[in-house]
Design a protein around this motif. Structure first.
Motif, PDB file in Angstrom:
ATOM      1  N   ILE A  72       1.083  -1.294   0.249  1.00 11.84           N
ATOM      2  CA  ILE A  72       0.285  -0.099  -0.349  1.00 11.84           C
ATOM      3  C   ILE A  72       1.156   1.536   0.538  1.00 11.84           C
ATOM      4  O   ILE A  72       2.053   1.240   0.785  1.00 11.84           O
ATOM      5  CB  ILE A  72      -0.766  -0.281   0.844  1.00 11.84           C
ATOM      6  CG1 ILE A  72      -1.770  -1.545   0.817  1.00 11.84           C
ATOM      7  CG2 ILE A  72      -1.711   1.590   1.142  1.00 11.84           C
ATOM      8  CD1 ILE A  72      -2.834  -1.521   2.432  1.00 11.84           C
ATOM      9  N   ASN A  73       0.876   2.090  -1.117  1.00 10.05           N
ATOM     10  CA  ASN A  73       1.371   3.415  -1.277  1.00 10.05           C
ATOM     11  C   ASN A  73       0.866   4.097  -0.875  1.00 10.05           C
ATOM     12  O   ASN A  73      -0.288   4.361  -0.654  1.00 10.05           O
ATOM     13  CB  ASN A  73       2.392   3.367  -2.262  1.00 10.05           C
ATOM     14  CG  ASN A  73       1.714   3.584  -3.380  1.00 10.05           C
ATOM     15  OD1 ASN A  73       0.278   4.192  -2.681  1.00 10.05           O
ATOM     16  ND2 ASN A  73       1.268   3.716  -4.719  1.00 10.05           N
ATOM     17  N   GLU A  76      -1.919   5.558  -2.920  1.00 10.82           N
ATOM     18  CA  GLU A  76      -3.312   5.140  -2.431  1.00 10.82           C
ATOM     19  C   GLU A  76      -3.949   5.470  -0.626  1.00 10.82           C
ATOM     20  O   GLU A  76      -5.244   5.258  -0.755  1.00 10.82           O
ATOM     21  CB  GLU A  76      -3.080   3.596  -1.978  1.00 10.82           C
ATOM     22  CG  GLU A  76      -2.794   3.015  -3.332  1.00 10.82           C
ATOM     23  CD  GLU A  76      -2.104   1.467  -3.668  1.00 10.82           C
ATOM     24  OE1 GLU A  76      -2.879   0.393  -4.390  1.00 10.82           O
ATOM     25  OE2 GLU A  76      -1.718   1.315  -2.733  1.00 10.82           O
ATOM     26  N   TYR A  80      -7.336   6.784  -1.144  1.00 11.23           N
ATOM     27  CA  TYR A  80      -8.839   6.076  -0.709  1.00 11.23           C
ATOM     28  C   TYR A  80      -8.563   6.564   1.261  1.00 11.23           C
ATOM     29  O   TYR A  80      -9.574   5.784   1.867  1.00 11.23           O
ATOM     30  CB  TYR A  80      -8.440   4.409  -0.594  1.00 11.23           C
ATOM     31  CG  TYR A  80      -8.132   4.547  -2.114  1.00 11.23           C
ATOM     32  CD1 TYR A  80      -9.742   4.670  -3.180  1.00 11.23           C
ATOM     33  CD2 TYR A  80      -7.191   3.761  -2.376  1.00 11.23           C
ATOM     34  CE1 TYR A  80      -9.605   4.022  -4.086  1.00 11.23           C
ATOM     35  CE2 TYR A  80      -7.132   3.531  -3.868  1.00 11.23           C
ATOM     36  CZ  TYR A  80      -8.664   3.617  -4.768  1.00 11.23           C
ATOM     37  OH  TYR A  80      -7.935   3.768  -6.175  1.00 11.23           O
TER      38      TYR A  80
END
Length: 91
Positions: A72-73, A76, A80
């Motif tokens: 997960i960067n 993101e 989100y």
């Protein structure tokens, strides 16, 4: 700070062969994370006098390591609106 550097190096060394391996379950990856990078990070911690800033450094390392393992960067996370609690639940 030296411990964080050692743990970061160990995490980076394990990233391509262990944490990016699709054949290993998340449970195995979690165990390996706890066994090597976390062990390096917290070695001798029972004698530390932790300040608030030290706790923050440890927390930042832990959260970023889990994000790296889960792939997960930060883009993101922002897009989100992923909270740290959601990241911990996935791990």
């Amino acid at each position: 700070k030296n411990r964080v550097l050692q743990a970061t190096k160990a995490l980076g060394a394990m990233m391509p062969n262990v944490f990016r391996n699709p054949h290993l379950s998340l449970y195995v990856k979690k165990l390996l994370y706890m066994a090597i990078p976390m062990n390096l990070l917290l070695w001798g911690c029972e004698t530390w006098a932790l300040k608030k800033s030290d706790r923050k450094i440890l927390q930042v390392f832990h959260t970023s390591a889990i994000r790296r393992i889960l792939n997960i960067n930060m883009m993101e996370v922002q897009l989100y609106r992923i909270t740290n609690e959601e990241i911990y639940e996935q791990f």
